[in-house]
Design an enzyme around this catalytic site. Structure first.
Site, PDB file in Angstrom:
ATOM      1  N   ASN A 122      50.238 107.881  56.615  1.00 15.61           N
ATOM      2  CA  ASN A 122      48.908 107.271  56.643  1.00 15.61           C
ATOM      3  C   ASN A 122      47.825 108.254  56.222  1.00 15.61           C
ATOM      4  OD1 ASN A 122      49.588 104.593  57.525  1.00 15.61           O
ATOM      5  ND2 ASN A 122      50.065 105.459  59.518  1.00 15.61           N
ATOM      6  N   GLY A 131      49.985 102.624  62.231  1.00 15.24           N
ATOM      7  CA  GLY A 131      48.684 103.085  61.759  1.00 15.24           C
ATOM      8  C   GLY A 131      48.359 104.509  62.127  1.00 15.24           C
ATOM      9  N   ASP A 167      55.106  93.195  52.201  1.00 11.40           N
ATOM     10  CA  ASP A 167      53.980  94.069  51.868  1.00 11.40           C
ATOM     11  C   ASP A 167      54.375  95.209  50.945  1.00 11.40           C
ATOM     12  OD1 ASP A 167      55.352  95.807  53.556  1.00 11.40           O
ATOM     13  OD2 ASP A 167      53.855  95.758  55.149  1.00 11.40           O
ATOM     14  N   SER A 184      54.125 103.498  61.895  1.00  9.12           N
ATOM     15  CA  SER A 184      54.737 102.171  61.830  1.00  9.12           C
ATOM     16  C   SER A 184      56.176 102.207  61.338  1.00  9.12           C
ATOM     17  CB  SER A 184      53.910 101.261  60.916  1.00  9.12           C
ATOM     18  OG  SER A 184      53.806 101.814  59.615  1.00  9.12           O
ATOM     19  N   HIS A 234      56.512  98.481  54.334  1.00  9.71           N
ATOM     20  CA  HIS A 234      57.308  98.670  55.550  1.00  9.71           C
ATOM     21  C   HIS A 234      58.748  98.212  55.340  1.00  9.71           C
ATOM     22  CE1 HIS A 234      53.123  98.492  57.122  1.00  9.71           C
ATOM     23  NE2 HIS A 234      53.575  99.482  57.861  1.00  9.71           N
TER      24      HIS A 234
END
Length: 208
Positions: free
Chosen positions: A95, A67, A178, A30, A181
């Site tokens: 991730n 992801g 969040d 991402s 990101h």
């Protein structure tokens, strides 16, 4: 949510002596896909704009999938290598770390990605973007994960971008709500970080 951008961000304005632009493939998650932003705000697009301003014969391919893990990148690599890149930037593993996957597994997947890229194009230049995990995962895991990237770069003889999120990770004003990101400003910082390693690699290929 899975965001995949797989196209030249902007057309190259020139061609190399062989008549085709130098292909740079960004294989990432991402952070590369530009999660939460428009494709033009993701760092691969920003790098393409900078390259175009220099009139370098380079086309960037953004193969970022939100992801994605190192295993996911390895699984979809074969399709990417049907048209082998001249430069491969591997920006995977974040991730894996957040999910607590064994660092040895992540390193193995990244090693296979490099080997397969070199099998497809023995002259490919490979850059590895280092990642880190937050301290809440424990100091031992944190150190083992961080060490994946410098050790891999040394063992596989690749260029190393020490930390993709240098100056961005943990900085509130450079991240989306969040806290994970990068926002548009954060993506610009990522582009600057990558450019330091990518520009010399491209110059070597462009220079006669």
């Amino acid at each position: 949510m899975c965001l995949c951008v797989l196209l030249p961000v902007r057309p190259a304005v020139a061609q190399n002596p062989e008549g085709t632009p130098i292909r740079v493939l960004f294989l990432g998650n991402s952070l590369t896909a530009g999660y939460g932003l428009s494709p033009e705000e993701a760092y691969p697009a920003l790098l393409q704009a900078r390259i175009d301003s220099l009139k370098w014969p380079v086309t960037i391919i953004n193969a970022g999938v939100s992801g994605d893990t190192s295993a996911g990148g390895l699984t979809r690599l074969a399709w990417q290598l049907e048209n082998p890149p001249d430069v491969l930037v591997v920006a995977l593993g974040a991730n894996d770390g957040l999910r607590g996957l064994p660092p040895t597994m992540t390193k193995s997947n990244l090693t296979q990605i490099i080997r397969q890229a070199r099998e497809a194009n023995p002259n490919v230049s490979v850059l590895i973007a280092g990642m880190q995990v937050p301290p809440n995962l424990g100091p031992i895991f944190q150190e083992e994960f961080r060490e994946i990237y410098p050790s891999l770069a040394e063992e596989m003889d690749t260029e190393l971008i020490p930390f993709l999120l240098e100056g961005v990770g943990g900085v509130t004003e450079l991240n989306q709500s969040d806290g994970i990101h990068p926002n548009a400003a954060g993506q610009r910082r990522l582009a600057d970080t990558i450019w330091k390693a990518l520009a010399p690699t491209l110059q070597e290929r462009i220079s006669p």
